[in-house]
Design an enzyme around this catalytic site. Sequence first.
Site, PDB file in Angstrom:
ATOM      1  N   PRO A 128       0.816  -1.226   0.000  1.00  0.00           N
ATOM      2  CA  PRO A 128       0.000   0.000   0.000  1.00  0.00           C
ATOM      3  C   PRO A 128       0.848   1.274   0.000  1.00  0.00           C
ATOM      4  N   ASP A 241      12.575  -7.200 -15.587  1.00  0.00           N
ATOM      5  CA  ASP A 241      13.167  -6.934 -16.913  1.00  0.00           C
ATOM      6  C   ASP A 241      12.422  -7.769 -17.959  1.00  0.00           C
ATOM      7  N   ARG A 269     -15.892   5.546 -43.736  1.00  0.00           N
ATOM      8  CA  ARG A 269     -16.612   6.719 -43.231  1.00  0.00           C
ATOM      9  C   ARG A 269     -16.420   7.914 -44.166  1.00  0.00           C
ATOM     10  N   GLN A 280      -5.822  15.049 -45.495  1.00  0.00           N
ATOM     11  CA  GLN A 280      -4.399  15.022 -45.107  1.00  0.00           C
ATOM     12  C   GLN A 280      -4.213  14.901 -43.599  1.00  0.00           C
ATOM     13  N   GLN A 337     -10.267   9.436 -31.654  1.00  0.00           N
ATOM     14  CA  GLN A 337     -10.522  10.727 -32.329  1.00  0.00           C
ATOM     15  C   GLN A 337     -10.972  10.498 -33.775  1.00  0.00           C
ATOM     16  N   GLY A 341     -17.666  10.302 -32.835  1.00  0.00           N
ATOM     17  CA  GLY A 341     -18.598   9.887 -31.775  1.00  0.00           C
ATOM     18  C   GLY A 341     -18.562   8.385 -31.555  1.00  0.00           C
ATOM     19  N   GLU A 364       4.349  -2.652 -13.754  1.00  0.00           N
ATOM     20  CA  GLU A 364       5.708  -3.162 -14.032  1.00  0.00           C
ATOM     21  C   GLU A 364       6.705  -2.005 -14.207  1.00  0.00           C
ATOM     22  N   THR A 366       6.379   2.448 -13.727  1.00  0.00           N
ATOM     23  CA  THR A 366       5.727   3.539 -14.472  1.00  0.00           C
ATOM     24  C   THR A 366       6.679   4.067 -15.557  1.00  0.00           C
ATOM     25  N   GLU A 368       7.850   6.954 -15.707  1.00  0.00           N
ATOM     26  CA  GLU A 368       8.912   7.726 -15.029  1.00  0.00           C
ATOM     27  C   GLU A 368      10.018   6.769 -14.569  1.00  0.00           C
TER      28      GLU A 368
HETATM   29  N1  CAA Z   1      18.665  -6.772 -12.478  1.00  0.00           N
HETATM   30  C1  CAA Z   1      19.452  -7.225 -11.452  1.00  0.00           C
HETATM   31  N2  CAA Z   1      19.770  -6.452 -10.366  1.00  0.00           N
HETATM   32  C2  CAA Z   1      19.285  -5.201 -10.336  1.00  0.00           C
HETATM   33  C3  CAA Z   1      18.467  -4.669 -11.358  1.00  0.00           C
HETATM   34  C4  CAA Z   1      18.170  -5.515 -12.478  1.00  0.00           C
HETATM   35  N3  CAA Z   1      17.393  -5.076 -13.492  1.00  0.00           N
HETATM   36  N4  CAA Z   1      18.115  -3.401 -11.047  1.00  0.00           N
HETATM   37  C5  CAA Z   1      18.707  -3.132  -9.868  1.00  0.00           C
HETATM   38  N5  CAA Z   1      19.405  -4.219  -9.439  1.00  0.00           N
HETATM   39  C6  CAA Z   1      20.209  -4.342  -8.223  1.00  0.00           C
HETATM   40  C7  CAA Z   1      21.219  -3.209  -8.146  1.00  0.00           C
HETATM   41  O1  CAA Z   1      22.409  -3.555  -8.841  1.00  0.00           O
HETATM   42  C8  CAA Z   1      21.458  -3.073  -6.654  1.00  0.00           C
HETATM   43  O2  CAA Z   1      22.339  -4.119  -6.250  1.00  0.00           O
HETATM   44  P1  CAA Z   1      23.496  -3.905  -5.110  1.00  0.00           P
HETATM   45  O3  CAA Z   1      22.750  -3.888  -3.827  1.00  0.00           O
HETATM   46  O4  CAA Z   1      24.361  -5.089  -5.260  1.00  0.00           O
HETATM   47  O5  CAA Z   1      24.144  -2.604  -5.429  1.00  0.00           O
HETATM   48  C9  CAA Z   1      20.080  -3.396  -6.066  1.00  0.00           C
HETATM   49  O6  CAA Z   1      19.361  -4.133  -7.073  1.00  0.00           O
HETATM   50  C10 CAA Z   1      19.301  -2.140  -5.711  1.00  0.00           C
HETATM   51  O7  CAA Z   1      19.181  -1.389  -6.898  1.00  0.00           O
HETATM   52  P2  CAA Z   1      18.914   0.188  -6.911  1.00  0.00           P
HETATM   53  O8  CAA Z   1      19.821   0.837  -5.912  1.00  0.00           O
HETATM   54  O9  CAA Z   1      18.963   0.644  -8.329  1.00  0.00           O
HETATM   55  O10 CAA Z   1      17.431   0.257  -6.328  1.00  0.00           O
HETATM   56  P3  CAA Z   1      16.450   1.487  -6.188  1.00  0.00           P
HETATM   57  O11 CAA Z   1      15.852   1.438  -4.845  1.00  0.00           O
HETATM   58  O12 CAA Z   1      17.115   2.750  -6.638  1.00  0.00           O
HETATM   59  O13 CAA Z   1      15.247   1.105  -7.216  1.00  0.00           O
HETATM   60  C11 CAA Z   1      14.105   0.960  -9.290  1.00  0.00           C
HETATM   61  C12 CAA Z   1      15.450   0.924  -8.538  1.00  0.00           C
HETATM   62  C13 CAA Z   1      14.471   0.769 -10.761  1.00  0.00           C
HETATM   63  C14 CAA Z   1      13.364   2.275  -9.119  1.00  0.00           C
HETATM   64  C15 CAA Z   1      13.221  -0.218  -8.814  1.00  0.00           C
HETATM   65  O14 CAA Z   1      12.825  -0.057  -7.475  1.00  0.00           O
HETATM   66  C16 CAA Z   1      11.995  -0.407  -9.681  1.00  0.00           C
HETATM   67  O15 CAA Z   1      12.081  -1.001 -10.753  1.00  0.00           O
HETATM   68  N6  CAA Z   1      10.778   0.090  -9.239  1.00  0.00           N
HETATM   69  C17 CAA Z   1       9.561  -0.178  -9.928  1.00  0.00           C
HETATM   70  C18 CAA Z   1       8.879  -1.360  -9.297  1.00  0.00           C
HETATM   71  C19 CAA Z   1       8.058  -2.135 -10.276  1.00  0.00           C
HETATM   72  O16 CAA Z   1       8.335  -2.199 -11.461  1.00  0.00           O
HETATM   73  N7  CAA Z   1       7.042  -2.816  -9.767  1.00  0.00           N
HETATM   74  C20 CAA Z   1       6.275  -3.693 -10.554  1.00  0.00           C
HETATM   75  C21 CAA Z   1       5.447  -4.583  -9.674  1.00  0.00           C
HETATM   76  S1  CAA Z   1       4.847  -6.009 -10.542  1.00  0.00           S
HETATM   77  C22 CAA Z   1       3.651  -5.482 -11.550  1.00  0.00           C
HETATM   78  O17 CAA Z   1       3.398  -4.318 -11.703  1.00  0.00           O
HETATM   79  C23 CAA Z   1       2.940  -6.621 -12.280  1.00  0.00           C
HETATM   80  C24 CAA Z   1       1.803  -6.240 -13.107  1.00  0.00           C
HETATM   81  O18 CAA Z   1       1.405  -5.134 -13.092  1.00  0.00           O
HETATM   82  C25 CAA Z   1       1.150  -7.182 -13.939  1.00  0.00           C
HETATM   83  P1  FAD Z   2       3.906   5.483  -6.808  1.00  0.00           P
HETATM   84  O1  FAD Z   2       5.168   4.748  -6.711  1.00  0.00           O
HETATM   85  O2  FAD Z   2       3.327   6.053  -5.566  1.00  0.00           O
HETATM   86  O3  FAD Z   2       4.076   6.644  -7.892  1.00  0.00           O
HETATM   87  C1  FAD Z   2       3.180   7.745  -8.000  1.00  0.00           C
HETATM   88  C2  FAD Z   2       3.710   8.654  -9.110  1.00  0.00           C
HETATM   89  O4  FAD Z   2       5.021   9.144  -8.728  1.00  0.00           O
HETATM   90  C3  FAD Z   2       3.897   7.923 -10.449  1.00  0.00           C
HETATM   91  O5  FAD Z   2       3.579   8.788 -11.518  1.00  0.00           O
HETATM   92  C4  FAD Z   2       5.378   7.621 -10.466  1.00  0.00           C
HETATM   93  O6  FAD Z   2       5.920   7.467 -11.763  1.00  0.00           O
HETATM   94  C5  FAD Z   2       5.962   8.856  -9.772  1.00  0.00           C
HETATM   95  N1  FAD Z   2       7.282   8.568  -9.202  1.00  0.00           N
HETATM   96  C6  FAD Z   2       7.582   7.716  -8.172  1.00  0.00           C
HETATM   97  N2  FAD Z   2       8.915   7.689  -7.976  1.00  0.00           N
HETATM   98  C7  FAD Z   2       9.468   8.522  -8.887  1.00  0.00           C
HETATM   99  C8  FAD Z   2      10.810   8.939  -9.198  1.00  0.00           C
HETATM  100  N3  FAD Z   2      11.865   8.461  -8.525  1.00  0.00           N
HETATM  101  N4  FAD Z   2      10.987   9.833 -10.192  1.00  0.00           N
HETATM  102  C9  FAD Z   2       9.928  10.328 -10.897  1.00  0.00           C
HETATM  103  N5  FAD Z   2       8.649   9.983 -10.649  1.00  0.00           N
HETATM  104  C10 FAD Z   2       8.420   9.091  -9.668  1.00  0.00           C
HETATM  105  N6  FAD Z   2       2.304  -4.897  -8.320  1.00  0.00           N
HETATM  106  C11 FAD Z   2       2.736  -6.142  -7.989  1.00  0.00           C
HETATM  107  O7  FAD Z   2       3.642  -6.305  -7.181  1.00  0.00           O
HETATM  108  N7  FAD Z   2       2.162  -7.238  -8.570  1.00  0.00           N
HETATM  109  C12 FAD Z   2       1.173  -7.152  -9.471  1.00  0.00           C
HETATM  110  O8  FAD Z   2       0.695  -8.180  -9.976  1.00  0.00           O
HETATM  111  C13 FAD Z   2       0.681  -5.857  -9.819  1.00  0.00           C
HETATM  112  N8  FAD Z   2      -0.353  -5.713 -10.689  1.00  0.00           N
HETATM  113  C14 FAD Z   2      -0.904  -4.471 -10.884  1.00  0.00           C
HETATM  114  C15 FAD Z   2      -2.073  -4.346 -11.632  1.00  0.00           C
HETATM  115  C16 FAD Z   2      -2.676  -3.109 -11.770  1.00  0.00           C
HETATM  116  C17 FAD Z   2      -3.956  -2.998 -12.542  1.00  0.00           C
HETATM  117  C18 FAD Z   2      -2.095  -1.955 -11.183  1.00  0.00           C
HETATM  118  C19 FAD Z   2      -2.721  -0.596 -11.301  1.00  0.00           C
HETATM  119  C20 FAD Z   2      -0.920  -2.076 -10.469  1.00  0.00           C
HETATM  120  C21 FAD Z   2      -0.315  -3.333 -10.303  1.00  0.00           C
HETATM  121  N9  FAD Z   2       0.835  -3.493  -9.527  1.00  0.00           N
HETATM  122  C22 FAD Z   2       1.297  -4.734  -9.204  1.00  0.00           C
HETATM  123  C23 FAD Z   2       1.441  -2.324  -8.906  1.00  0.00           C
HETATM  124  C24 FAD Z   2       2.217  -1.461  -9.876  1.00  0.00           C
HETATM  125  O9  FAD Z   2       3.425  -2.056 -10.233  1.00  0.00           O
HETATM  126  C25 FAD Z   2       2.415  -0.085  -9.225  1.00  0.00           C
HETATM  127  O10 FAD Z   2       1.140   0.545  -9.201  1.00  0.00           O
HETATM  128  C26 FAD Z   2       3.432   0.752  -9.945  1.00  0.00           C
HETATM  129  O11 FAD Z   2       4.726   0.195  -9.849  1.00  0.00           O
HETATM  130  C27 FAD Z   2       3.458   2.198  -9.391  1.00  0.00           C
HETATM  131  O12 FAD Z   2       3.498   2.205  -7.990  1.00  0.00           O
HETATM  132  P2  FAD Z   2       2.433   3.089  -7.153  1.00  0.00           P
HETATM  133  O13 FAD Z   2       1.095   2.799  -7.678  1.00  0.00           O
HETATM  134  O14 FAD Z   2       2.698   2.869  -5.720  1.00  0.00           O
HETATM  135  O15 FAD Z   2       2.797   4.581  -7.522  1.00  0.00           O
END
Ligand code: CAA
Ligand code: FAD
Length: 382
Positions: A128, A241, A269, A280, A337, A341, A364, A366, A368
């Site tokens: 959360p 990744d 249309r 164009q 667009q 409608g 997975e 954002t 950003e």
């Molecule tokens: N592969 C392997 N290792 C990695 C890595 C990668 N791609 N990226 C980072 N690491 C390692 C770093 O090398 C570092 O290792 P050391 O401790 O050895 O130095 C460690 O991980 C920590 O890395 P950072 O210091 O870069 O970590 P950070 O706190 O700055 O965060 C971030 C980096 C890219 C912002 C990461 O937190 C991130 O990707 N956030 C987004 C989260 C996200 O994508 N959530 C998705 C949830 S699942 C989902 O959304 C499913 C769905 O919807 C269907």
């Molecule tokens: P926040 O992290 O609170 O971000 C809010 C805003 O701040 C965003 O615009 C973000 O880009 C911006 N922001 C945050 N940090 C930075 C920065 N350093 N620089 C610039 N901008 C920044 N998660 C799972 O673990 N498993 C799942 O299966 C899964 N499925 C999902 C399915 C749906 C439909 C949705 C909506 C979400 C799902 N998620 C899942 C979570 C999803 O990965 C997160 O919603 C997403 O990573 C963003 O986190 P947050 O919602 O907490 O936004």
Amino acid sequence: MDFSFTEEQLMLQDVARRIAQEKIAPSAEHHDRTGEFPLDNIRLLGENGLMGIEVPAEYGGAGMDPIAYVLAMVEVAAGDAAHSTIMSVNNSLFCNGILTHGSEAQKQKYVRAIAEGEAIGAFALTEPQSGSDATAMRCRAVRQADGTYVINGKKSWITSGPVARYIVLFAMTDPEQGARGITAFMIDTDKAGFHRGKTEPKLGIRASATCEIEFQDYVAAAEDVVGKEGEGFKIAMGVLDAGRIGIASQAIGIARAAYEATIEYVKDRKAFGAAIGTFQMTQAKIADMKCKLDAALLLTLRAAWVKGQGKRFSNEAAIAKLTASEAAMWITHQAVQIHGGMGYSKEMPLERYFRDAKITEIYEGTSEIQRLVIARNETGLR
Ligand code: CAA
Ligand code: FAD
């Protein structure tokens, strides 16, 4: 450089296209309207190898490569985005992580069940109060004297949470170590201490069920740890990744469906005595849609190719996901667009494509966060 696909890749694409067009697309409006989970279609995709595309046959998968995964995901997403979300989590976030880091017993037990479509998997990282800043997680796993772990805490927005049998969970085992104090666990949702919250009502991908989950003194065995204690964050990042290639493919599928509908519409249309496709301003939109679509596909195939070479592909995957998701948002916006409608009407699928596209810029990582990953990789700065 070879831009052609292998016969196997084309065969899998064909299977995915057939199921998407014959079974998935015809029920997409129903699933979107009702939010009903498409269990029968998911089983059908599993029976046809589409829930474990890169999983070797010995663990119940199709044994194909990342390129085949992109081609199949695009087809399913073009049929219905919600189906492709479920498919993407099963393939990239669940099977991929266990295959790369799991024990032999974990691969046999968990990967097989998901790859064969018998069960549904999930991936629980977000909480959360922590999404982008994933290492700020609070969910805690405490090792006991007997080697088991007691898990307490909440995870939010878990795709397939309401229906998943197994979940890959990330929990803090050593808060003082930050990212290096996170551990991955296999969770069996039939066990005591696991609870599900309400299903989230969503803007798009409405048939992909999403909920909060909670652990209250859930006991995980030592053999439920995936990889080693403290390796969880790196496992999560590596898995994401691969996941980002899946979401890029999903975005391309949604965008392609909107683009193809638009091509038909502009020929039919009429306005001011001519097909709207002769104006164009419409032609410029069509050209830009096609360029963005092809660029997204090529970048996604590049990321898949690098993955297939066994090299690190974090940057290529982030570039693909960012480009494809923003292309999907732009293309679906233009498609609405151009349909005027009718683009805004629920009698056509354009407004659904537009709503579905938005999620690809959020989950997975954002847009950003993709920019942050790319810029860090390009500059070496943090
Ligand atoms: N592969 C392997 N290792 C990695 C890595 C990668 N791609 N990226 C980072 N690491 C390692 C770093 O090398 C570092 O290792 P050391 O401790 O050895 O130095 C460690 O991980 C920590 O890395 P950072 O210091 O870069 O970590 P950070 O706190 O700055 O965060 C971030 C980096 C890219 C912002 C990461 O937190 C991130 O990707 N956030 C987004 C989260 C996200 O994508 N959530 C998705 C949830 S699942 C989902 O959304 C499913 C769905 O919807 C269907
Ligand atoms: P926040 O992290 O609170 O971000 C809010 C805003 O701040 C965003 O615009 C973000 O880009 C911006 N922001 C945050 N940090 C930075 C920065 N350093 N620089 C610039 N901008 C920044 N998660 C799972 O673990 N498993 C799942 O299966 C899964 N499925 C999902 C399915 C749906 C439909 C949705 C909506 C979400 C799902 N998620 C899942 C979570 C999803 O990965 C997160 O919603 C997403 O990573 C963003 O986190 P947050 O919602 O907490 O936004």
